[in-house]
Design a protein around this motif. Sequence first.
Motif, PDB file in Angstrom:
ATOM      1  N   VAL A 117       0.843  -1.206   0.000  1.00 47.30           N
ATOM      2  CA  VAL A 117       0.000   0.000   0.000  1.00 47.30           C
ATOM      3  C   VAL A 117       0.873   1.249   0.000  1.00 47.30           C
ATOM      4  CG1 VAL A 117      -1.920   1.190   1.126  1.00 47.30           C
ATOM      5  CG2 VAL A 117      -1.704  -1.275   1.352  1.00 47.30           C
ATOM      6  N   ASN A 118       1.894   1.251   0.854  1.00 50.41           N
ATOM      7  CA  ASN A 118       2.798   2.405   0.918  1.00 50.41           C
ATOM      8  C   ASN A 118       3.496   2.639  -0.407  1.00 50.41           C
ATOM      9  OD1 ASN A 118       2.278   3.024   3.621  1.00 50.41           O
ATOM     10  ND2 ASN A 118       3.790   1.549   4.359  1.00 50.41           N
ATOM     11  N   PHE A 119       3.907   1.545  -1.064  1.00 53.55           N
ATOM     12  CA  PHE A 119       4.612   1.676  -2.333  1.00 53.55           C
ATOM     13  C   PHE A 119       3.722   2.281  -3.415  1.00 53.55           C
ATOM     14  CE2 PHE A 119       5.417  -0.063  -6.576  1.00 53.55           C
ATOM     15  CZ  PHE A 119       6.680   0.457  -6.811  1.00 53.55           C
ATOM     16  N   ILE A 120       2.501   1.775  -3.536  1.00 53.69           N
ATOM     17  CA  ILE A 120       1.593   2.287  -4.566  1.00 53.69           C
ATOM     18  C   ILE A 120       1.375   3.785  -4.378  1.00 53.69           C
ATOM     19  CG2 ILE A 120      -0.816   2.224  -5.362  1.00 53.69           C
ATOM     20  CD1 ILE A 120      -0.761  -0.795  -4.979  1.00 53.69           C
ATOM     21  N   LEU A 124       2.798   6.702  -7.025  1.00 56.95           N
ATOM     22  CA  LEU A 124       1.845   7.407  -7.889  1.00 56.95           C
ATOM     23  C   LEU A 124       1.374   8.761  -7.385  1.00 56.95           C
ATOM     24  CD1 LEU A 124      -0.379   4.331  -8.835  1.00 56.95           C
ATOM     25  CD2 LEU A 124       1.176   5.550 -10.363  1.00 56.95           C
ATOM     26  N   ILE A 125       1.587   9.066  -6.107  1.00 57.70           N
ATOM     27  CA  ILE A 125       0.942  10.234  -5.524  1.00 57.70           C
ATOM     28  C   ILE A 125       1.344  11.543  -6.194  1.00 57.70           C
ATOM     29  CG2 ILE A 125       2.621  10.774  -3.693  1.00 57.70           C
ATOM     30  CD1 ILE A 125      -1.203  10.628  -3.244  1.00 57.70           C
ATOM     31  N   GLN A 126       2.585  11.644  -6.666  1.00 58.65           N
ATOM     32  CA  GLN A 126       3.030  12.884  -7.294  1.00 58.65           C
ATOM     33  C   GLN A 126       2.608  12.989  -8.759  1.00 58.65           C
ATOM     34  OE1 GLN A 126       4.289  15.358  -5.549  1.00 58.65           O
ATOM     35  NE2 GLN A 126       4.244  14.066  -3.713  1.00 58.65           N
ATOM     36  N   GLU A 127       2.588  11.862  -9.457  1.00 56.83           N
ATOM     37  CA  GLU A 127       2.275  11.920 -10.896  1.00 56.83           C
ATOM     38  C   GLU A 127       0.786  11.779 -11.209  1.00 56.83           C
ATOM     39  OE1 GLU A 127       3.244   8.125 -13.215  1.00 56.83           O
ATOM     40  OE2 GLU A 127       4.736   8.061 -11.599  1.00 56.83           O
ATOM     41  N   ASP A 128       0.027  11.126 -10.324  1.00 56.04           N
ATOM     42  CA  ASP A 128      -1.408  10.964 -10.564  1.00 56.04           C
ATOM     43  C   ASP A 128      -2.107  10.752  -9.224  1.00 56.04           C
ATOM     44  OD1 ASP A 128      -3.986  10.307 -11.373  1.00 56.04           O
ATOM     45  OD2 ASP A 128      -3.302   9.180 -13.130  1.00 56.04           O
ATOM     46  N   LYS A 129      -2.346  11.857  -8.519  1.00 55.68           N
ATOM     47  CA  LYS A 129      -2.918  11.779  -7.169  1.00 55.68           C
ATOM     48  C   LYS A 129      -4.281  11.115  -7.173  1.00 55.68           C
ATOM     49  CE  LYS A 129      -2.093  14.887  -4.072  1.00 55.68           C
ATOM     50  NZ  LYS A 129      -2.041  16.116  -3.238  1.00 55.68           N
ATOM     51  N   GLN A 130      -5.082  11.390  -8.202  1.00 49.65           N
ATOM     52  CA  GLN A 130      -6.419  10.801  -8.277  1.00 49.65           C
ATOM     53  C   GLN A 130      -6.348   9.274  -8.358  1.00 49.65           C
ATOM     54  OE1 GLN A 130      -8.810  12.253 -11.540  1.00 49.65           O
ATOM     55  NE2 GLN A 130     -10.688  11.382 -10.717  1.00 49.65           N
ATOM     56  N   LEU A 131      -5.422   8.771  -9.184  1.00 49.52           N
ATOM     57  CA  LEU A 131      -5.243   7.328  -9.310  1.00 49.52           C
ATOM     58  C   LEU A 131      -4.741   6.731  -7.998  1.00 49.52           C
ATOM     59  CD1 LEU A 131      -5.090   4.690 -10.922  1.00 49.52           C
ATOM     60  CD2 LEU A 131      -2.815   5.395 -11.717  1.00 49.52           C
ATOM     61  N   ALA A 132      -3.762   7.370  -7.383  1.00 49.48           N
ATOM     62  CA  ALA A 132      -3.206   6.870  -6.119  1.00 49.48           C
ATOM     63  C   ALA A 132      -4.289   6.772  -5.048  1.00 49.48           C
ATOM     64  CB  ALA A 132      -2.076   7.789  -5.650  1.00 49.48           C
ATOM     65  N   GLN A 133      -5.119   7.791  -4.941  1.00 48.65           N
ATOM     66  CA  GLN A 133      -6.174   7.794  -3.930  1.00 48.65           C
ATOM     67  C   GLN A 133      -7.236   6.740  -4.234  1.00 48.65           C
ATOM     68  OE1 GLN A 133      -7.456  11.894  -3.915  1.00 48.65           O
ATOM     69  NE2 GLN A 133      -5.751  12.546  -2.641  1.00 48.65           N
ATOM     70  N   PHE A 134      -7.554   6.546  -5.508  1.00 50.99           N
ATOM     71  CA  PHE A 134      -8.527   5.527  -5.898  1.00 50.99           C
ATOM     72  C   PHE A 134      -8.044   4.130  -5.517  1.00 50.99           C
ATOM     73  CE2 PHE A 134      -9.813   2.303  -8.996  1.00 50.99           C
ATOM     74  CZ  PHE A 134     -11.199   2.390  -8.935  1.00 50.99           C
ATOM     75  N   LEU A 135      -6.723   3.887  -5.653  1.00 53.23           N
ATOM     76  CA  LEU A 135      -6.178   2.546  -5.437  1.00 53.23           C
ATOM     77  C   LEU A 135      -5.924   2.210  -3.971  1.00 53.23           C
ATOM     78  CD1 LEU A 135      -3.652   2.172  -8.412  1.00 53.23           C
ATOM     79  CD2 LEU A 135      -5.887   1.091  -8.157  1.00 53.23           C
ATOM     80  N   VAL A 136      -6.016   3.189  -3.074  1.00 54.66           N
ATOM     81  CA  VAL A 136      -5.732   2.908  -1.658  1.00 54.66           C
ATOM     82  C   VAL A 136      -6.613   1.790  -1.104  1.00 54.66           C
ATOM     83  CG1 VAL A 136      -5.892   3.842   0.689  1.00 54.66           C
ATOM     84  CG2 VAL A 136      -4.656   5.103  -1.055  1.00 54.66           C
ATOM     85  N   PRO A 137      -7.960   1.868  -1.214  1.00 54.28           N
ATOM     86  CA  PRO A 137      -8.774   0.763  -0.673  1.00 54.28           C
ATOM     87  C   PRO A 137      -8.482  -0.566  -1.353  1.00 54.28           C
ATOM     88  CG  PRO A 137     -10.137   2.681  -1.158  1.00 54.28           C
ATOM     89  CD  PRO A 137      -8.799   2.943  -1.762  1.00 54.28           C
ATOM     90  N   CYS A 138      -8.245  -0.505  -2.663  1.00 59.71           N
ATOM     91  CA  CYS A 138      -7.948  -1.716  -3.434  1.00 59.71           C
ATOM     92  C   CYS A 138      -6.670  -2.373  -2.922  1.00 59.71           C
ATOM     93  CB  CYS A 138      -7.781  -1.330  -4.903  1.00 59.71           C
ATOM     94  SG  CYS A 138      -8.453  -2.521  -6.053  1.00 59.71           S
ATOM     95  N   SER A 139      -5.636  -1.591  -2.736  1.00 57.00           N
ATOM     96  CA  SER A 139      -4.354  -2.147  -2.293  1.00 57.00           C
ATOM     97  C   SER A 139      -4.398  -2.561  -0.824  1.00 57.00           C
ATOM     98  CB  SER A 139      -3.214  -1.145  -2.545  1.00 57.00           C
ATOM     99  OG  SER A 139      -3.498   0.119  -1.981  1.00 57.00           O
ATOM    100  N   MET A 140      -5.208  -1.876  -0.005  1.00 57.92           N
ATOM    101  CA  MET A 140      -5.363  -2.266   1.400  1.00 57.92           C
ATOM    102  C   MET A 140      -5.912  -3.686   1.518  1.00 57.92           C
ATOM    103  SD  MET A 140      -6.971   1.189   3.112  1.00 57.92           S
ATOM    104  CE  MET A 140      -7.536   0.356   4.597  1.00 57.92           C
TER     105      MET A 140
END
Length: 285
Positions: A117-120, A124-140
């Motif tokens: 989760v930390n890695f994802i 991605l947080i700097q290059e595509d914050k929207q994608l990174a935030q969307f994937l948090v529950p998925c990766s959790m």
Amino acid sequence: MNEILSKTIDSLPPLPETVSALQSYINQAGSEVKMQGVVDIISKDPLITGELLRLANSPYYGFSREIATIQQVVSLLGINNIKNAVIASSIKNKMHVDMSPYGLNTQHFLSNTNAEVNFITDWLIQEDKQLAQFLVPCSMLMRLGMILLANALIEEKKDKDFLKALEMNNFKNVSLIENDFCGVDSLSFLGYLFDHWKFDEALIQTIAYVPNPHAATENIQKNVYALAIANRVFDPYTGGEPYNMSVVKALFKEAKEKGIIYNYDNFVAKLPTKAYNNLNVDVEV
């Protein structure tokens, strides 16, 4: 769904009333859903309020300032991300974890899951914050299917036979052995669970296509390729090994051919040491 998994679904702890109320409100309101309506529901539950504030102030979401109120969390993350985060956090906090049927050390498995989760987020947080935030529950919840299959195998007293089958196959072809014993592999089961808990359709489809990202529909391909890449880096058995890192490079190339661009240099800079060291080892893909 065979009997083992049906029993597993039936025995799952119910989601908190707050989660059910939030889902009902969002579904009924449709396009008329209001931020204040979501805030009002969450604010009545101090445990979920505290957990959301903790998540919002964790590195997962990459906010530069402290988030002090639920109003701020909902405003910054958006209603769908909030719903997904609330469900994911509620589920994760209730799961009993024993990975012995898979021959895995439970604490190491959980540590690896958190690292994923930390890695994802870090990638991605700097290059595509929207994608990174969307994937948090998925990766959790990425490994939740394995956790529940392990629990089911223990309950049915098939855990030792399952482990023996894994050992005989040198812990390869794990999904095939999961199918043999449970009638479904852990990722497919996770997709079913996401549907059962009524996550957003985009999140359900993202999980479903991780084994075959090239087959995903265009609207979710960027989500799927990112998750498929991270899955290779953090696979519980072969994460970061030379073969997996060769597949990672192939996935980057395949994504680029479809017009999906990630910052490869940024990705490489954030890799764990083992994965980084194996990135350019020559192996057959």
